[in-house]
Design an enzyme around this catalytic site. Sequence first.
Site, mmCIF file in Angstrom:
data_model
loop_
_atom_site.group_PDB
_atom_site.id
_atom_site.type_symbol
_atom_site.label_atom_id
_atom_site.label_comp_id
_atom_site.label_asym_id
_atom_site.label_seq_id
_atom_site.Cartn_x
_atom_site.Cartn_y
_atom_site.Cartn_z
ATOM 1 N N ASP A 52 8.498 0.569 65.544
ATOM 2 C CA ASP A 52 8.392 0.174 67.042
ATOM 3 C C ASP A 52 6.760 -0.073 67.084
ATOM 4 O O ASP A 52 5.993 0.514 66.565
ATOM 5 C CB ASP A 52 8.901 1.458 67.793
ATOM 6 N N GLU A 86 9.266 11.779 77.433
ATOM 7 C CA GLU A 86 8.358 12.599 76.462
ATOM 8 C C GLU A 86 7.343 13.134 77.680
ATOM 9 O O GLU A 86 7.006 12.526 78.559
ATOM 10 C CB GLU A 86 7.718 12.136 75.349
#
Length: 267
Positions: free
Chosen positions: A63, A150
């Site tokens: 990523d 998150e």
Amino acid sequence: MRRRSITLMPVAFRVSVTMAVAAGLFAVLSAGEIAQSRSRSLSDHKPHEAVARAHTMPVQGIDVSAWQGDIDWQSVRKAGVQFAFIKATEGGDHLDPKFLQNWYAAKRAGVARGAYHFVYWCRPAHEQALWFMLNVPPDPDALPPVLDVEWNGHSKKCPKKVSRDVALAKIKLLLAAMEAHTGRKPIIYTDLVFHREVLVGELKDYHFWLRSVAAEPEKVYRQRNWAFWQFSTTGYVPGIKGKVDRNSFNGQQSSWDRVLKWLEASN
């Protein structure tokens, strides 16, 4: 929890993985070729012995965001990387400056790719949803979008946490909007703390991408099967200067190949 191999396959409109790279642009390597290439090319600056299994899993990915700078996607693909999640948007007003460059270059190189949105808890969910929809092309050849959830603990403007109920409400609104925009069911990315405080027992109909750099996911995440595993933030991949996050798919090469073949046929 016993590890279960995940196969991402379509189910009507709410598909798990949809619309891959156009025919001719994605040449899938055989398992042997990938393993050989990976042994030569993919590594870690600071490998963690507790996640040794991740390095040997057949389907490897990364990523990326603007932090990786300019990426040589052809070299990335030749090294054995088969998929990439690319940062697109954050909150309601930030577009990753390398998103479109990475989005189209990864496609040209034959790397299956999906876009991700990083949730900013101080911004209304509907504004974030609109921002994602305005900036992420609903490409018919992309992997499902990813919602990155998150806590924003390092943010100078929004370090606080919200209640579990508020967080879940925002997440559900964003997931629905992303699916409506792309026509495919999003994947949820999260870390151990957020999962424990918000997500345990929730959103069981979604595929998860879990961060776990010191242990295998099933050993630290309660009640959660997973499709993707972010096992390192210190990876080395040819074509990328410096460190990059490395990931693996929870399935065999044959499972990944079947998904890609269906996606290509449905494009």
